[in-house]
Design an enzyme around this catalytic site. Structure first.
Site, PDB file in Angstrom:
ATOM      1  N   GLY A 144       5.609   5.221  -0.031  1.00 51.28           N
ATOM      2  CA  GLY A 144       4.815   5.325   1.190  1.00 51.28           C
ATOM      3  C   GLY A 144       3.374   5.685   0.918  1.00 51.28           C
ATOM      4  O   GLY A 144       2.889   5.560  -0.204  1.00 51.28           O
ATOM      5  N   LEU A 178       0.819   4.028   1.926  1.00 47.35           N
ATOM      6  CA  LEU A 178       0.493   2.727   1.327  1.00 47.35           C
ATOM      7  C   LEU A 178      -1.019   2.487   1.228  1.00 47.35           C
ATOM      8  O   LEU A 178      -1.786   2.930   2.074  1.00 47.35           O
ATOM      9  CB  LEU A 178       1.160   1.619   2.141  1.00 47.35           C
ATOM     10  CG  LEU A 178       2.681   1.769   2.288  1.00 47.35           C
ATOM     11  CD1 LEU A 178       3.244   0.683   3.193  1.00 47.35           C
ATOM     12  CD2 LEU A 178       3.372   1.744   0.929  1.00 47.35           C
ATOM     13  N   HIS A 211      -0.439  -1.542  -2.903  1.00 46.43           N
ATOM     14  CA  HIS A 211       0.834  -1.968  -2.297  1.00 46.43           C
ATOM     15  C   HIS A 211       0.632  -3.279  -1.516  1.00 46.43           C
ATOM     16  O   HIS A 211       1.472  -4.173  -1.552  1.00 46.43           O
ATOM     17  CB  HIS A 211       1.348  -0.911  -1.320  1.00 46.43           C
ATOM     18  CG  HIS A 211       1.700   0.396  -1.961  1.00 46.43           C
ATOM     19  ND1 HIS A 211       1.040   1.559  -1.686  1.00 46.43           N
ATOM     20  CD2 HIS A 211       2.662   0.714  -2.869  1.00 46.43           C
ATOM     21  CE1 HIS A 211       1.575   2.551  -2.373  1.00 46.43           C
ATOM     22  NE2 HIS A 211       2.543   2.069  -3.119  1.00 46.43           N
ATOM     23  N   ASP A 218       0.846   1.765 -13.139  1.00 44.86           N
ATOM     24  CA  ASP A 218       1.920   2.607 -13.677  1.00 44.86           C
ATOM     25  C   ASP A 218       2.592   1.831 -14.802  1.00 44.86           C
ATOM     26  O   ASP A 218       3.757   1.431 -14.696  1.00 44.86           O
ATOM     27  CB  ASP A 218       2.922   2.955 -12.571  1.00 44.86           C
ATOM     28  CG  ASP A 218       2.259   3.746 -11.463  1.00 44.86           C
ATOM     29  OD1 ASP A 218       1.635   4.764 -11.766  1.00 44.86           O
ATOM     30  OD2 ASP A 218       2.327   3.322 -10.301  1.00 44.86           O
ATOM     31  N   GLN A 266       5.875   3.078 -16.475  1.00 46.78           N
ATOM     32  CA  GLN A 266       6.986   2.899 -15.530  1.00 46.78           C
ATOM     33  C   GLN A 266       7.438   1.432 -15.518  1.00 46.78           C
ATOM     34  O   GLN A 266       8.629   1.129 -15.597  1.00 46.78           O
ATOM     35  CB  GLN A 266       6.524   3.333 -14.136  1.00 46.78           C
ATOM     36  CG  GLN A 266       7.387   2.827 -12.994  1.00 46.78           C
ATOM     37  CD  GLN A 266       6.955   3.382 -11.653  1.00 46.78           C
ATOM     38  OE1 GLN A 266       7.157   4.540 -11.373  1.00 46.78           O
ATOM     39  NE2 GLN A 266       6.369   2.551 -10.795  1.00 46.78           N
ATOM     40  N   SER A 313      -4.374   4.546  -5.544  1.00 47.13           N
ATOM     41  CA  SER A 313      -3.206   5.410  -5.711  1.00 47.13           C
ATOM     42  C   SER A 313      -3.076   6.268  -4.458  1.00 47.13           C
ATOM     43  O   SER A 313      -4.088   6.673  -3.869  1.00 47.13           O
ATOM     44  CB  SER A 313      -3.414   6.309  -6.939  1.00 47.13           C
ATOM     45  OG  SER A 313      -2.549   7.420  -6.881  1.00 47.13           O
ATOM     46  N   SER A 314      -1.841   6.557  -4.077  1.00 48.07           N
ATOM     47  CA  SER A 314      -1.643   7.417  -2.904  1.00 48.07           C
ATOM     48  C   SER A 314      -2.259   8.785  -3.145  1.00 48.07           C
ATOM     49  O   SER A 314      -2.713   9.449  -2.222  1.00 48.07           O
ATOM     50  CB  SER A 314      -0.147   7.572  -2.616  1.00 48.07           C
ATOM     51  OG  SER A 314       0.435   6.301  -2.500  1.00 48.07           O
TER      52      SER A 314
HETATM   53  O1  PAF Z   1       5.727   3.740  -8.281  1.00 50.57           O
HETATM   54  C1  PAF Z   1       6.312   4.338  -7.364  1.00 50.57           C
HETATM   55  O2  PAF Z   1       5.816   4.442  -6.239  1.00 50.57           O
HETATM   56  C2  PAF Z   1       7.675   4.951  -7.637  1.00 50.57           C
HETATM   57  O3  PAF Z   1       7.747   5.461  -8.920  1.00 50.57           O
HETATM   58  C3  PAF Z   1       8.852   4.012  -7.341  1.00 50.57           C
HETATM   59  C4  PAF Z   1       8.837   2.792  -8.257  1.00 50.57           C
HETATM   60  C5  PAF Z   1       8.808   3.576  -5.892  1.00 50.57           C
HETATM   61  C6  PAF Z   1      10.184   4.749  -7.575  1.00 50.57           C
HETATM   62  O4  PAF Z   1      10.318   5.866  -6.752  1.00 50.57           O
END
Ligand code: PAF
Length: 266
Positions: free
Chosen positions: A27, A29, A33, A146, A149, A181-182
């Site tokens: 969220g 956003l 996003h 990220d 990730q 970034s949020s």
């Molecule tokens: O990148 C993110 O916002 C989070 O790490 C994700 C991939 C939604 C997992 O919670």
């Protein structure tokens, strides 16, 4: 746009959908996003966005509590983007079942952010694994901001032979260069200026062949950064640490501005 809070209702709705593009989010956003969603819309099929602030990936309770949340604005944006499905589960919906596949955690998880946020990637992979099982999407959209990730999710999907295709999307930046970034919402004007200085500095420095990372760190601290967790050169294919920059390497950085920790790779 259909909004679901119940897993059962969502699964009933998407049971026969064979072409789902999944955009996982926590969220709050932003343009990053938005880019993932727009890209997923272009390919056809249905776009499904999840909004879930995953407690398991925060190594500090205060960070979890202070994570920006704005469901009302998020839903306005998602509607404007013509997203098909939004899933907003609660913790019980996500964590009360035992997934069929176990999480594969590549050793890359021990590097960079893994050293400074204990349990973070375990938490990310746990929740992503669960979402993949619930939604069975054709594609998952993830941002390169990220990067670690993204790399670890790719490895998990490969290793566990999950059919979902990973679509890696470029980092979207504000006009001042700061990666969207949020967490930027928690920065004041001065801190945003410093973040912009850090980006511009690293972008310029990337053109040089020889780098002394300790000198770079000292310069960055002089901009007003409170603490640097890491500043390293990594190969983006092998995810091995490097000493010199080349076309396959990025500078990976994580630093603190006040209570906010930012990451980027340039
Ligand atoms: O990148 C993110 O916002 C989070 O790490 C994700 C991939 C939604 C997992 O919670």
């Amino acid at each position: 746009m259909k909004i679901f809070k119940s897993k059962q209702k969502l699964q009933k709705e998407i049971l026969y959908e064979k072409n789902i593009s999944f955009v996982p989010t926590m969220g709050s956003l932003h343009k990053g996003h938005e880019f993932l969603i727009k890209k997923s819309k272009k390919i056809g099929g249905k776009t499904l966005v999840t909004i879930f602030v995953n407690p398991k990936q925060f190594n500090k309770k205060s960070d979890y509590n202070n994570y920006p949340r704005n469901i009302k604005n998020d839903l306005i944006l998602l509607k404007r983007l013509k997203v098909n499905f939004v899933y907003i589960p609660n913790k019980r919906e996500i964590f009360s079942f035992k997934p069929n596949k176990s999480v594969f955690l590549d050793k890359v998880s021990k590097k960079l952010c893994g050293q400074f946020r204990k349990g973070h990637f375990e938490g990310v992979l746990d929740v992503v694994n669960r979402f993949l099982e619930i939604l069975n999407p054709k594609r998952i959209y993830l941002g390169k901001k990220d990067f670690q990730q993204l790399y670890l999710i790719k490895k998990h999907i490969q290793k566990r032979k999950i059919k979902t295709k990973v679509i890696a999307c470029k980092t979207i930046r504000e006009i001042n260069g700061v990666a969207c970034s949020s967490r930027n919402k928690r920065l004041n004007k001065k801190q945003l200026r410093i973040a912009s200085q850090v980006y511009k500095f690293l972008f310029k420095i990337k053109k040089k062949s020889k780098l002394n990372l300790n000198i770079l760190k000292r310069k960055i601290l002089r901009f007003g950064v409170n603490k640097i967790d890491y500043l390293e050169i990594y190969n983006v294919e092998s995810f091995r640490k490097g000493l010199k920059l080349n076309t396959n390497t990025n500078i990976f950085v994580s630093y603190h501005l006040g209570k906010v920790r930012l990451i980027d790779n340039i």
